[in-house]
Design an enzyme around this catalytic site. Structure first.
Site, PDB file in Angstrom:
ATOM      1  N   ASN A  16      81.304  31.235 -97.929  1.00 37.82           N
ATOM      2  CA  ASN A  16      82.592  32.000 -98.534  1.00 37.82           C
ATOM      3  C   ASN A  16      81.560  33.349 -99.312  1.00 37.82           C
ATOM      4  O   ASN A  16      81.185  33.145-100.568  1.00 37.82           O
ATOM      5  CB  ASN A  16      83.337  31.627 -99.374  1.00 37.82           C
ATOM      6  CG  ASN A  16      84.222  32.472 -99.756  1.00 37.82           C
ATOM      7  OD1 ASN A  16      84.307  33.674 -99.644  1.00 37.82           O
ATOM      8  ND2 ASN A  16      85.290  32.122-101.074  1.00 37.82           N
ATOM      9  N   TRP A  17      81.276  34.175 -98.569  1.00 37.14           N
ATOM     10  CA  TRP A  17      80.475  35.364 -99.479  1.00 37.14           C
ATOM     11  C   TRP A  17      81.151  36.036-100.551  1.00 37.14           C
ATOM     12  O   TRP A  17      80.702  36.796-101.051  1.00 37.14           O
ATOM     13  CB  TRP A  17      80.048  36.604 -98.472  1.00 37.14           C
ATOM     14  CG  TRP A  17      79.012  35.938 -97.263  1.00 37.14           C
ATOM     15  CD1 TRP A  17      78.528  34.793 -97.090  1.00 37.14           C
ATOM     16  CD2 TRP A  17      78.317  36.832 -96.340  1.00 37.14           C
ATOM     17  NE1 TRP A  17      77.751  34.980 -96.069  1.00 37.14           N
ATOM     18  CE2 TRP A  17      77.637  35.854 -95.595  1.00 37.14           C
ATOM     19  CE3 TRP A  17      78.544  38.443 -96.058  1.00 37.14           C
ATOM     20  CZ2 TRP A  17      76.790  36.595 -94.392  1.00 37.14           C
ATOM     21  CZ3 TRP A  17      77.881  39.102 -94.878  1.00 37.14           C
ATOM     22  CH2 TRP A  17      77.157  38.069 -94.086  1.00 37.14           C
ATOM     23  N   LYS A  18      82.578  35.773-100.475  1.00 36.98           N
ATOM     24  CA  LYS A  18      83.352  36.681-101.742  1.00 36.98           C
ATOM     25  C   LYS A  18      83.196  37.947-101.409  1.00 36.98           C
ATOM     26  O   LYS A  18      82.931  38.643-100.313  1.00 36.98           O
ATOM     27  CB  LYS A  18      83.235  35.984-102.884  1.00 36.98           C
ATOM     28  CG  LYS A  18      83.379  34.728-102.910  1.00 36.98           C
ATOM     29  CD  LYS A  18      83.424  33.829-104.282  1.00 36.98           C
ATOM     30  CE  LYS A  18      83.497  32.402-104.104  1.00 36.98           C
ATOM     31  NZ  LYS A  18      83.669  31.369-105.514  1.00 36.98           N
ATOM     32  N   HIS A 102      92.487  30.057-102.056  1.00 39.67           N
ATOM     33  CA  HIS A 102      91.262  30.013-102.929  1.00 39.67           C
ATOM     34  C   HIS A 102      91.640  30.026-104.588  1.00 39.67           C
ATOM     35  O   HIS A 102      92.726  31.019-104.886  1.00 39.67           O
ATOM     36  CB  HIS A 102      90.313  31.014-102.521  1.00 39.67           C
ATOM     37  CG  HIS A 102      88.858  30.944-103.070  1.00 39.67           C
ATOM     38  ND1 HIS A 102      88.787  31.112-104.411  1.00 39.67           N
ATOM     39  CD2 HIS A 102      87.899  30.420-102.717  1.00 39.67           C
ATOM     40  CE1 HIS A 102      87.609  31.056-104.749  1.00 39.67           C
ATOM     41  NE2 HIS A 102      87.069  30.127-103.550  1.00 39.67           N
ATOM     42  N   GLU A 104      90.408  31.913-106.708  1.00 39.14           N
ATOM     43  CA  GLU A 104      90.347  33.296-107.249  1.00 39.14           C
ATOM     44  C   GLU A 104      91.553  34.132-106.768  1.00 39.14           C
ATOM     45  O   GLU A 104      92.116  35.018-107.313  1.00 39.14           O
ATOM     46  CB  GLU A 104      89.146  33.883-106.504  1.00 39.14           C
ATOM     47  CG  GLU A 104      87.990  33.544-107.365  1.00 39.14           C
ATOM     48  CD  GLU A 104      86.749  33.241-106.559  1.00 39.14           C
ATOM     49  OE1 GLU A 104      86.723  34.068-105.471  1.00 39.14           O
ATOM     50  OE2 GLU A 104      85.906  32.661-106.867  1.00 39.14           O
ATOM     51  N   GLU A 171      88.436  22.307-104.342  1.00 39.84           N
ATOM     52  CA  GLU A 171      87.574  23.085-105.307  1.00 39.84           C
ATOM     53  C   GLU A 171      88.095  22.991-106.499  1.00 39.84           C
ATOM     54  O   GLU A 171      89.103  23.782-107.109  1.00 39.84           O
ATOM     55  CB  GLU A 171      87.558  24.466-104.713  1.00 39.84           C
ATOM     56  CG  GLU A 171      86.897  24.833-103.258  1.00 39.84           C
ATOM     57  CD  GLU A 171      86.409  26.304-103.015  1.00 39.84           C
ATOM     58  OE1 GLU A 171      85.150  26.136-102.843  1.00 39.84           O
ATOM     59  OE2 GLU A 171      87.017  27.226-103.418  1.00 39.84           O
ATOM     60  N   GLY A 177      81.348  28.601-109.241  1.00 41.59           N
ATOM     61  CA  GLY A 177      80.425  29.460-109.849  1.00 41.59           C
ATOM     62  C   GLY A 177      79.895  29.133-111.362  1.00 41.59           C
ATOM     63  O   GLY A 177      79.337  29.988-111.970  1.00 41.59           O
ATOM     64  N   SER A 213      79.897  24.829-106.748  1.00 40.20           N
ATOM     65  CA  SER A 213      78.775  25.008-107.093  1.00 40.20           C
ATOM     66  C   SER A 213      77.810  24.020-106.252  1.00 40.20           C
ATOM     67  O   SER A 213      76.904  23.369-106.708  1.00 40.20           O
ATOM     68  CB  SER A 213      78.389  24.488-108.637  1.00 40.20           C
ATOM     69  OG  SER A 213      79.123  25.341-109.651  1.00 40.20           O
ATOM     70  N   GLY A 234      80.030  29.094-102.183  1.00 44.49           N
ATOM     71  CA  GLY A 234      79.982  30.428-102.377  1.00 44.49           C
ATOM     72  C   GLY A 234      78.720  31.014-102.592  1.00 44.49           C
ATOM     73  O   GLY A 234      77.894  31.258-101.936  1.00 44.49           O
ATOM     74  N   GLY A 235      78.217  31.182-103.911  1.00 46.78           N
ATOM     75  CA  GLY A 235      76.926  31.665-104.482  1.00 46.78           C
ATOM     76  C   GLY A 235      75.699  31.306-103.563  1.00 46.78           C
ATOM     77  O   GLY A 235      75.220  32.253-103.064  1.00 46.78           O
TER      78      GLY A 235
HETATM   79  P1  13P Z   1      80.206  28.473-105.746  1.00 48.13           P
HETATM   80  O1  13P Z   1      79.573  27.806-104.602  1.00 48.13           O
HETATM   81  O2  13P Z   1      79.839  30.003-106.041  1.00 48.13           O
HETATM   82  O3  13P Z   1      80.585  27.793-106.942  1.00 48.13           O
HETATM   83  O4  13P Z   1      81.704  29.104-105.159  1.00 48.13           O
HETATM   84  C1  13P Z   1      82.559  28.001-104.405  1.00 48.13           C
HETATM   85  C2  13P Z   1      83.677  28.740-103.971  1.00 48.13           C
HETATM   86  O5  13P Z   1      84.454  29.197-104.531  1.00 48.13           O
HETATM   87  C3  13P Z   1      83.710  28.571-102.519  1.00 48.13           C
HETATM   88  O6  13P Z   1      84.958  29.247-101.991  1.00 48.13           O
END
Ligand code: 13P
Length: 252
Positions: A16-18, A102, A104, A171, A177, A213, A234-235
């Site tokens: 997930n590149w966001k 999600h 967010e 999650e 993050g 993470s 994510g990251g």
């Molecule tokens: P991180 O891997 O950056 O913690 O993000 C997780 C996430 O929200 C994937 O959707």
């Protein structure tokens, strides 16, 4: 993904590149996976969710080596909804998976369960497998409310007209993050709780992912668990080499 294709040993890796990346980044990322296709373990599903404007660039550069996912779609089918992207449009762009719920979206855009479920149904109607994200905040965890919050987030799912497969991603909000993760044992227990909630909804054999993470250094701790069908990253997915290492963690 049809149910027949999912076996406990076929793990799912979602990037997930966001809201990150550029067109050249998407092109280089896709080209990297195309070049490294022999290094991608065969018993895996590698799904990339770039920002929507880069879907086609990634698709063309990767030439079918990765599967495409959409990060967010509308509750409506079409019409005067400026700025929205419909599930049908995502399908038209080649997406087979779509994130919903999600944290967010739930916290920054106030998406409640009604909205999350409507989006999931629109995705299913478009032939896209929803990846429904759930998870508790730190305060909820500290208050011992994790199971209750997960039950609330999944309540009613069994009654949805979901024609396609559904994937659930656990999650924990406090792990996203932050560099903090639950222990593998915690994830194992929480995934068992989620399976029990889903069974009570009349849903069985739903693949469960862990997200929060995940890095190349810890991915194996999670994907080696029987209860964990894969990871949502994510990251660490923003570095193509690291994301490939995460996918390869099933071989370690
Ligand atoms: P991180 O891997 O950056 O913690 O993000 C997780 C996430 O929200 C994937 O959707």
């Amino acid at each position: 993904m049809s149910r027949e294709e999912i076996t406990p040993h076929r793990k799912i890796f979602v990037a997930n590149w966001k809201m990150n990346g550029t067109s050249s980044f998407a092109e280089a990322y896709g080209a990297f996976f195309r070049e490294k296709y022999q290094d991608v373990p065969k018993n895996t599903f590698t799904i990339i969710c770039p920002p929507a404007p880069y879907l086609k660039i990634l698709h063309d550069a990767a030439q079918g080596i990765v599967l495409l996912g959409i990060q967010n779609t509308a509750t409506e089918r079409k019409g005067a909804f400026t700025g929205e992207i419909s599930a049908d449009m995502a399908a038209d762009m080649g997406c087979r998976y779509g994130l919903v719920g999600h944290s967010e979206r739930r916290h920054l855009y106030q998406e409640n369960n009604t909205i999350v479920f409507e989006k999931a149904v629109r995705l299913a109607e478009a032939g896209i497998t929803p990846i429904l994200c759930v998870g508790e905040t730190y305060e909820q965890r500290e208050a011992g409310q994790t199971a209750c919050i997960l039950a609330q987030q999944l309540q009613g799912m069994g009654r949805l007209p979901l024609t396609q497969e559904v994937i659930v991603a656990y999650e924990p909000v406090w792990a996203i993050g932050t560099g903090k993760t639950p222990t593998p044992q915690n994830v194992q227990e929480t995934h068992r709780t989620i399976h029990a909630i889903l069974r009570a909804e009349g849903l069985s054999a739903i693949p469960l992912l862990y997200g929060g993470s995940v890095t190349a250094a810890n991915a194996k701790d999670f994907v080696s668990l029987e209860e964990v069908q894969g990871v949502l990253v994510g990251g660490a997915s923003l570095k193509c080499e690291e994301f490939l290492s995460i996918v390869q963690s099933i071989e370690l």
